[in-house]
Design a protein around this motif. Structure first.
Motif, short mmCIF file in Angstrom:
data_model
loop_
_atom_site.label_atom_id
_atom_site.label_comp_id
_atom_site.label_asym_id
_atom_site.label_seq_id
_atom_site.Cartn_x
_atom_site.Cartn_y
_atom_site.Cartn_z
N ILE A 225 1.30 2.02 -1.51
CA ILE A 225 0.80 1.21 -2.64
C ILE A 225 1.94 0.36 -3.21
O ILE A 225 1.76 -0.83 -3.51
N THR B 15 2.67 -2.59 -0.71
CA THR B 15 1.65 -3.65 -0.67
C THR B 15 1.53 -4.34 -2.03
O THR B 15 1.18 -5.52 -2.09
N SER B 16 1.83 -3.61 -3.11
CA SER B 16 1.75 -4.25 -4.44
C SER B 16 2.73 -5.42 -4.54
O SER B 16 2.44 -6.40 -5.23
N TYR B 17 3.88 -5.29 -3.89
CA TYR B 17 4.86 -6.38 -3.96
C TYR B 17 4.32 -7.66 -3.35
O TYR B 17 4.80 -8.75 -3.63
N ILE C 298 -0.02 -8.02 -5.59
CA ILE C 298 -0.11 -8.31 -7.04
C ILE C 298 0.36 -9.74 -7.31
O ILE C 298 -0.33 -10.49 -8.02
N MET D 75 6.84 -4.94 -11.52
CA MET D 75 5.46 -5.39 -11.73
C MET D 75 5.34 -6.14 -13.06
O MET D 75 4.62 -7.13 -13.18
N LEU E 44 -7.60 -6.86 -10.85
CA LEU E 44 -6.25 -6.72 -11.40
C LEU E 44 -6.24 -5.75 -12.58
O LEU E 44 -5.27 -5.04 -12.79
N ALA F 62 -5.89 -2.44 -11.15
CA ALA F 62 -4.52 -2.22 -10.66
C ALA F 62 -3.58 -1.95 -11.84
O ALA F 62 -2.75 -1.03 -11.78
N ILE G 225 -1.41 1.42 -12.77
CA ILE G 225 0.05 1.42 -12.95
C ILE G 225 0.40 2.09 -14.28
O ILE G 225 1.37 2.85 -14.37
N MET H 86 -6.23 2.35 -8.28
CA MET H 86 -5.48 1.28 -7.61
C MET H 86 -6.22 0.81 -6.36
O MET H 86 -6.35 -0.40 -6.11
N MET I 198 -7.65 -2.94 -5.53
CA MET I 198 -7.32 -3.73 -4.34
C MET I 198 -8.58 -4.04 -3.53
O MET I 198 -8.71 -5.12 -2.98
#
Lengths: 441, 278
Positions: A205, A208-210, A213, A270, A286, A289, A293, A336, A340
């Protein structure tokens, strides 16, 4: 042509895998998630009992393997061309992997439920085969890349932990038959759960968030340095935590702190990405997500608390650990993944159904598929249900857990409804295209 | 904390992200003006005592973060201001020889005033605007015998390639720290040179302007949809120049299916330019 720069065009032939490669994973995962949430209200007495028992383990593995791992595997296949700018090594391997995984998870969950160890170990063996196929397929895909950016590094590490988790799970399954691990089940289950939850799932997670997001919030990851620190801290932390949990060592706290440091850096990055975003409005994908977080921050505090061992009774410690596990699986990971999915499934469906018609006929935009109302209802039901269930489990309140799991079941139905509105675009009869029009007037 | 990675040779400071502001200002005192443009707090650097106190502690990267801009962007601006070519990681310099140091080409000698079209985009660029459309519009309006003299605060390297595809060569002069003059002119082929020495007597049909599709600031799959929607508008011999935040990986198969060729280039400014043609 004096002075002109030579063209440095790049046209790597990265292609999206065919629709069903990721989609069958997503549909199976969503089925498992909704089934778990609908099943949970009938398991309240088991949930309030000690968590290391067959029915809870069946429910847990339906969630962790059927929902979480299936979803991540499917998403990995879909995101390869976008996030890694290359093509998946083998679609055929991905198809084989799916059926083996499906059979394995079904066998595991079913045999956990009826308490048959041999059948459960057989299921675990199939899951291990599927995990190995996944590692081979993704590993060969990563191998082709000229350089590994922060996303690829996270994916590679996560694959390693997936393999390790599956191997360990198989040892635990065989231990139930041959009893060779010395009876230290709690140590191994804690180590196994953290290896899976942090090493495989959270690592994936984070990585892939980098990419996702910034992509969906229209923000930007400007500097990868802190993300690289986060990566190594998380690796050091999870390897250390795994070892110390297995040995029941007091040093677990140190590694928990390293993981907390990695989480802190991830949250910081983030925050930076979102502060620099060009679109102020957050859609429901979002919002999921971001709320996940935020839950991760709470989860980290709870994890540190558990690592200190400062609990007033062993029984409370066990309840706190279970509440922590449920919050991790639902509040962090599931929320999360839902977030996504709300972004990537409309994209997948749009791409399959409409991308060939763009410019030739009017097509609906992917952003309209999901709508607003159903995801909003699902969001609030899910978070309310999670809070009630987790507090109920920690406080040993049967009433709260019963009410919480019912709210969660409703959230599951809302989630299914939200996705069915997206999937109906795959059926031309339900969503006919407007009459052919000239693209230009 | 990253160490100081300033590289240099022959006494010329080549700043990097790790270069201290003190070193930068020592080598190029005028750089205060560049920094001030990013954040008014950098006005403090004009005071000698504060400059002495603060600048040894702050790197270019840190200053960029204070100003909430991309360090590479600030660094590129510093390079442009000092008139040094950009290092490769910032998008330059191109390995091919540029005409910056060349003497004036034959075609540009004794140009009459009416053959020069002057376009000064410095104010527009300083105001944060993108001058691309204005430049392309002016290029499209050039008569066959006219040249464009573009004045910019930095060297517009990506433009060279775009205009070269339309048959324009260029000649670049740097007249000041933020004053670059680039003359774009239709280069005669060697055959034309030998048979028709006068540029005015070798008219060349201007290629149609590329259709610019700015698909930046959109979330997937909108960039792909926007570009595909524009494809039917490509005229014979024309092309689309699509600007995107990411390399448009999923667009390529769609372009191939529809019989289009493409070429993508990373600009170094944080976006990608894809040219699409039949």
């Amino acid at each position: 042509m004096a002075g002109s720069r030579p063209g440095s065009g790049s046209s790597l032939p990265a292609r999206l895998p065919s629709l069903w490669v990721p989609l069958r994973y997503f549909i199976a995962a969503q089925g498992a998630f909704v089934a778990t949430l609908l099943w949970a209200p009938f398991q309240v007495s088991d949930l309030l009992d000690f968590y290391y028992q067959g029915h809870d383990l069946a429910l847990t593995h339906l969630l962790t393997l059927g929902w979480i791992t299936m979803a991540i595997m499917g998403a990995s296949f879909q995101l390869v061309p976008v996030a890694l700018e290359t093509t998946l090594y083998s679609e055929r391997l991905a198809r084989w992997q799916f059926w083996i995984m499906l059979l394995g998870v079904t066998a595991m969950v079913g045999h956990f439920w009826i308490g048959r160890h041999a059948g459960m170990a057989f299921g675990a063996g199939l899951v291990l085969v599927a995990a190995i196929l996944h590692v081979i397929n993704m590993g060969r895909t990563l191998w082709k890349l000229p350089r590994w950016d922060i996303v690829a590094q996270h994916v590679a590490a996560a694959l390693t932990y997936l393999a390790a988790t599956a191997v360990m799970g198989n040892l635990m399954a065989l231990d139930k038959i041959y009893d060779f691990l010395g009876g230290q089940v709690l140590r191994t289950i804690h180590a196994h759960a953290h290896l899976a939850g942090i090493g495989w799932v959270s690592m994936m997670i984070f990585g892939t968030s980098y990419k996702l997001i910034p992509m969906f919030s229209l923000g930007e990851l400007r500097d990868e340095r802190l993300a690289r620190w986060q990566f190594w801290l998380l690796n050091l932390g999870i390897v250390g935590l795994f070892g110390t949990l297995l040995l029941q060592s007091g040093w677990a706290l140190l590694f928990a702190l390293l993981i907390a440091g990695a989480v802190g850096l991830f949250l910081w990055k983030m925050r930076e990405v979102l502060r620099a975003r060009r679109r102020p409005r957050l859609d429901w994908g979002l919002r999921h997500a971001l709320s996940a977080i935020a839950t991760l921050a709470i989860l980290t505090v709870l994890g540190l608390w558990l690592a200190t061992g400062w609990v007033w009774s062993e029984e409370f410690g066990a309840r706190l650990a279970f509440g922590y596990g449920v919050l991790a699986l639902l509040g962090w990971v599931s929320v999360m993944i839902i977030g996504m999915m709300y972004k990537i499934i409309p994209f997948l469906v749009w791409h399959h159904r409409y991308s060939d018609f763009v410019g030739l006929r009017p097509v609906p935009p992917a952003t309209q598929f999901l709508g607003e109302t159903v995801p909003r209802v699902e969001f609030w039901l899910l978070h309310t249900g999670i809070q009630m269930t987790v507090v109920g489990l920690i406080a040993a309140s049967g009433l709260l857990v019963q009410a919480g799991t019912i709210v969660l079941a409703l959230a599951g139905l809302a989630f299914a409804l939200a996705l069915s509105r997206v999937y109906r675009h795959l059926i031309p009869r339900l969503t006919p295209l407007p009459e052919v029009q000239a693209a230009r007037t | 904390m990253a160490g100081n990675q300033t590289s240099g040779h022959a006494g010329v400071l080549r700043p990097t992200r790790g270069t201290k502001i003190s070193e930068l200002l020592k080598a190029y005192p005028d750089m205060v003006e560049v920094l001030v443009r990013y954040n008014k707090h950098f006005e403090l650097l004009r005071r000698p005592t504060l400059r002495k106190l603060m600048t040894p502690l702050v790197t270019i990267e840190k200053a960029a973060r204070t100003a909430q801009v991309d360090p590479n962007e600030m660094l590129a601006e510093i390079y442009r201001a000092i008139g040094e070519p950009l290092p490769p990681e910032l998008g330059g310099p191109s390995p091919a020889p540029r005409s910056t140091d060349m003497s004036m080409p034959e075609e540009l000698r004794n140009l009459s005033e009416e053959r020069r079209v002057i376009l000064d985009v410095r104010e527009q660029v300083r105001g944060g605007e993108e001058p691309y459309h204005r430049i392309m519009k002016t290029v499209a309006s050039l008569r066959a015998d006219q040249v464009l003299q573009l004045c910019n605060i930095f060297e517009p390297v990506p433009l060279y390639d775009i205009l070269a595809q339309r048959g324009f060569a260029h000649w670049t002069e740097r007249r000041g720290p933020q004053e670059w003059w680039i003359t774009f002119y239709r280069a005669a082929t060697p055959a034309e040179r030998s048979s028709a020495p006068s540029a005015a007597s070798s008219p060349q049909a201007p290629a149609p302007s590329p259709l610019v599709v700015d698909a930046r600031g959109l979330e997937p799959p909108q960039p792909m949809a926007k570009i595909l929607e524009t494809l039917p508008r490509i005229e014979a011999g024309g092309q689309i120049l699509a600007l995107t935040d990411r390399r448009p990986m999923l667009l390529y198969p769609k372009l191939e299916e529809r019989g289009f060729a493409y070429s993508t280039q990373e600009t170094g400014n944080g976006w990608f330019e894809t040219r699409i043609w039949k």
